[in-house]
Design a protein around this motif. Sequence first.
Motif, PDB file in Angstrom:
ATOM      1  N   GLY A  34       0.832  -1.189   0.000  1.00 35.48           N
ATOM      2  CA  GLY A  34       0.000   0.000   0.000  1.00 35.48           C
ATOM      3  C   GLY A  34       0.871   1.245   0.000  1.00 35.48           C
ATOM      4  O   GLY A  34       1.879   1.299   0.703  1.00 35.48           O
ATOM      5  N   ASN A  36       0.827   5.601   0.088  1.00 36.83           N
ATOM      6  CA  ASN A  36       0.138   6.870   0.293  1.00 36.83           C
ATOM      7  C   ASN A  36       0.977   7.977  -0.317  1.00 36.83           C
ATOM      8  O   ASN A  36       2.164   8.077  -0.033  1.00 36.83           O
ATOM      9  N   LYS A  38       0.583  12.349  -1.762  1.00 30.40           N
ATOM     10  CA  LYS A  38      -0.149  13.561  -1.385  1.00 30.40           C
ATOM     11  C   LYS A  38      -1.601  13.536  -1.844  1.00 30.40           C
ATOM     12  O   LYS A  38      -2.489  13.976  -1.133  1.00 30.40           O
ATOM     13  N   THR A  40      -3.527  10.767  -3.134  1.00 29.50           N
ATOM     14  CA  THR A  40      -4.357   9.561  -3.015  1.00 29.50           C
ATOM     15  C   THR A  40      -3.571   8.448  -2.329  1.00 29.50           C
ATOM     16  O   THR A  40      -2.425   8.627  -1.937  1.00 29.50           O
ATOM     17  N   SER A  41      -4.175   7.305  -2.216  1.00 29.25           N
ATOM     18  CA  SER A  41      -3.481   6.099  -1.766  1.00 29.25           C
ATOM     19  C   SER A  41      -3.904   4.962  -2.698  1.00 29.25           C
ATOM     20  O   SER A  41      -4.969   5.012  -3.314  1.00 29.25           O
ATOM     21  N   GLU A  43      -2.966   0.478  -3.847  1.00 35.33           N
ATOM     22  CA  GLU A  43      -2.233  -0.761  -3.615  1.00 35.33           C
ATOM     23  C   GLU A  43      -1.552  -1.175  -4.907  1.00 35.33           C
ATOM     24  O   GLU A  43      -2.183  -1.226  -5.965  1.00 35.33           O
ATOM     25  N   ALA A 123       4.871   6.288  -7.706  1.00 35.88           N
ATOM     26  CA  ALA A 123       4.212   7.140  -6.712  1.00 35.88           C
ATOM     27  C   ALA A 123       4.274   8.596  -7.151  1.00 35.88           C
ATOM     28  O   ALA A 123       3.274   9.321  -7.053  1.00 35.88           O
ATOM     29  N   ASP A 127       1.077  10.833  -8.249  1.00 32.36           N
ATOM     30  CA  ASP A 127       0.856  12.080  -7.526  1.00 32.36           C
ATOM     31  C   ASP A 127       0.684  13.249  -8.495  1.00 32.36           C
ATOM     32  O   ASP A 127      -0.131  14.143  -8.262  1.00 32.36           O
TER      33      ASP A 127
END
Length: 139
Positions: A34, A36, A38, A40-41, A43, A123, A127
Amino acid sequence: MVYQATQAIYDTFKAHDLECGIEARDEFSAVHIGINVKTTSFEARFISRSEENDVALRIFNLLKFPPERTESMLLAVNDCNNRFRFLRFIVDTENNTVDAAYDFTVSAEEIGDAAHELLMRSAGIIDDCYPELLKEISG
């Protein structure tokens, strides 16, 4: 069965103090993690289907959108795909979701390190693109 690439990715993530898990089935093994950022998050899954360095990064259901926004979502996803390398955004018109994917080359020598680097790059890309994709939902 846990394939060697899955184990190498898992070991590398653990060495970087990342919380992750392994799923092993007859036809594949995968590392789930998982993330995280800024905006959203999500998997991420690193899936192996053989003893080769056969690894596919998949992020399912990154974003869900109403069916009437499909055309504008396709345009937004194309824009993101044109701006960024490595990660490919996909519009799933059956489930009305945006997914993301990357297929590793079989010759990747340090598959764990390559997976870690791609996770960090993904990521950042997500973002950057997520607000643009989210904006398409509201029109």
